[in-house]
Design a protein around this motif. Structure first.
Motif, short mmCIF file in Angstrom:
data_model
loop_
_atom_site.label_atom_id
_atom_site.label_comp_id
_atom_site.label_asym_id
_atom_site.label_seq_id
_atom_site.Cartn_x
_atom_site.Cartn_y
_atom_site.Cartn_z
N ASN A 165 18.58 65.99 17.88
CA ASN A 165 18.82 64.77 18.66
C ASN A 165 19.61 65.13 19.92
OD1 ASN A 165 18.83 62.11 19.38
ND2 ASN A 165 19.96 61.38 17.60
N TRP A 166 19.57 64.24 20.92
CA TRP A 166 20.29 64.49 22.17
C TRP A 166 21.79 64.45 21.93
CZ3 TRP A 166 15.45 62.77 22.01
CH2 TRP A 166 14.55 63.16 23.02
N GLN A 167 22.54 65.31 22.65
CA GLN A 167 24.00 65.32 22.50
C GLN A 167 24.65 64.21 23.31
OE1 GLN A 167 25.23 69.38 23.39
NE2 GLN A 167 25.04 69.94 21.25
N SER A 168 23.92 63.69 24.30
CA SER A 168 24.39 62.50 25.04
C SER A 168 23.36 61.40 24.80
CB SER A 168 24.48 62.81 26.54
OG SER A 168 25.52 63.71 26.79
N ARG A 169 23.83 60.30 24.21
CA ARG A 169 22.89 59.21 23.86
C ARG A 169 23.25 57.94 24.62
NH1 ARG A 169 23.51 62.27 19.13
NH2 ARG A 169 25.26 61.08 18.32
N TRP A 170 22.55 57.71 25.71
CA TRP A 170 22.73 56.52 26.55
C TRP A 170 21.60 56.48 27.56
CZ3 TRP A 170 22.92 58.89 31.18
CH2 TRP A 170 23.55 60.13 31.27
N PHE A 171 21.52 55.39 28.35
CA PHE A 171 20.48 55.31 29.37
C PHE A 171 20.98 54.50 30.56
CE2 PHE A 171 16.90 53.14 31.41
CZ PHE A 171 16.17 54.24 31.80
N PHE A 172 20.75 55.03 31.78
CA PHE A 172 21.04 54.30 33.01
C PHE A 172 19.76 54.27 33.84
CE2 PHE A 172 25.44 55.84 32.20
CZ PHE A 172 26.09 54.61 32.24
N SER A 173 19.34 53.08 34.24
CA SER A 173 18.14 52.99 35.09
C SER A 173 18.47 53.41 36.53
CB SER A 173 17.57 51.57 35.06
OG SER A 173 18.56 50.63 35.42
#
Length: 213
Positions: free
Chosen positions: A17-25
Motif C-alpha cells: 500500500n502507499w506510504q502516503s494516503r491522501w489526495f489533492f486535486s
C-alpha cells in the motif's frame, strides 16, 4: 538487461500500500504535500534511529493528519509519560503548512505500532548490518548471521548486496549473498526491500536487502 525495478514500487496496489494516503486535486497542494511527507518521514527516522523506526505512514483528511510510526522499540519513542510523543508532534508541526483559512487548525494524531518480527523487515536488517559494518566487524560473518536470523523468523528467502570499498579495499566492488528463494519478478510475492548506507573509515558501503516473506 540492466533495467532495475524497485520491488516496492512494482507491487504498489497489489501486495503493498502507499506510504502516503491522501489526495489533492490541486497540483500545487499535491506537490507541496509530497515534499512535506518526505521531510516528516526523513526527520522522524533520523531523530528516532535508536528506536529502530522502519516505516512512517501518513494519512490526511480535511482538518486531520494521522502519522503511523512502525518501530521495533516503540517505548523509546513514547518516553516517560509520553514526552517523546510531544517531540514527534513538534517535528510534524515544523514541516506542515498552516491551513489557508484562519481558525481551522489541523488536528495531528500519532499512532505507534510495534514491529513484531523485526528480522522479517528489510529496513531493520539493512540497518543492523550497516551499524555492524560501521564498527569494523567482518562483513561475511555479519551478513550470514543476519540471513540466518531472517530465515529463522519464517521468511522464504533473503538476498543481501554490498557495494563499495568493502573491508577498506583499494578498489570498490559488489558482493551478493543469497539464502532461500527471492523471486524479484513475481508481483504477487510479498518481497520487502531496503537500502541503508554504512559510513566506514574508507567511505560509504551501500547495503541492499531483499526479503521474501
Amino acid at each position: 538487461m540492466g533495467q532495475k525495478v524497485h520491488p516496492f514500487g512494482l507491487r504498489l496496489g497489489v501486495t503493498n500500500n502507499w506510504q502516503s494516503r491522501w489526495f489533492f486535486s490541486n497540483k500545487t497542494n499535491y506537490r507541496l504535500a509530497v515534499a512535506e511527507d518526505s521531510k516528516i518521514r526523513e526527520e522522524i527516522m533520523k531523530k528516532f534511529g535508536n528506536a529502530s523506526v522502519t516505516e512512517v505512514n501518513i494519512e490526511r483528511q480535511i482538518n486531520k493528519v494521522l502519522v503511523i510510526i512502525y518501530a521495533v522499540k516503540p517505548g523509546v519513542i513514547i518516553g516517560k509519560g509520553g514526552k517523546g510523543l510531544e517531540e514527534v508532534k513538534k517535528t510534524i508541526v515544523k514541516y506542515l503548512r498552516k491551513p489557508a483559512k484562519k481558525g481551522k487548525d489541523q488536528k495531528i494524531d500519532i499512532k505507534i505500532e510495534q514491529v513484531k518480527k523485526p528480522f522479517s523487515n528489510a529496513y531493520y536488517v539493512a540497518q543492523t548490518i550497516s551499524e555492524k559494518l560501521c564498527r569494523n566487524m567482518p562483513h561475511r560473518g555479519v551478513i550470514h548471521n543476519a540471513m540466518d536470523k531472517v530465515m529463522e523468523s519464517g521468511a522464504k528467502g533473503v538476498k543481501v548486496q554490498l557495494g563499495g570499498r568493502i573491508n577498506g579495499a583499494e578498489i570498490s566492488r559488489r558482493e551478493k549473498y543469497f539464502q532461500g528463494s527471492v523471486p524479484t519478478s513475481t508481483i504477487r510475492e510479498d518481497v520487502d526491500f531496503a537500502i541503508h548506507p554504512a559510513l566506514t573509515k574508507s567511505g560509504y558501503v551501500g547495503v541492499k536487502v531483499w526479503i521474501c516473506r
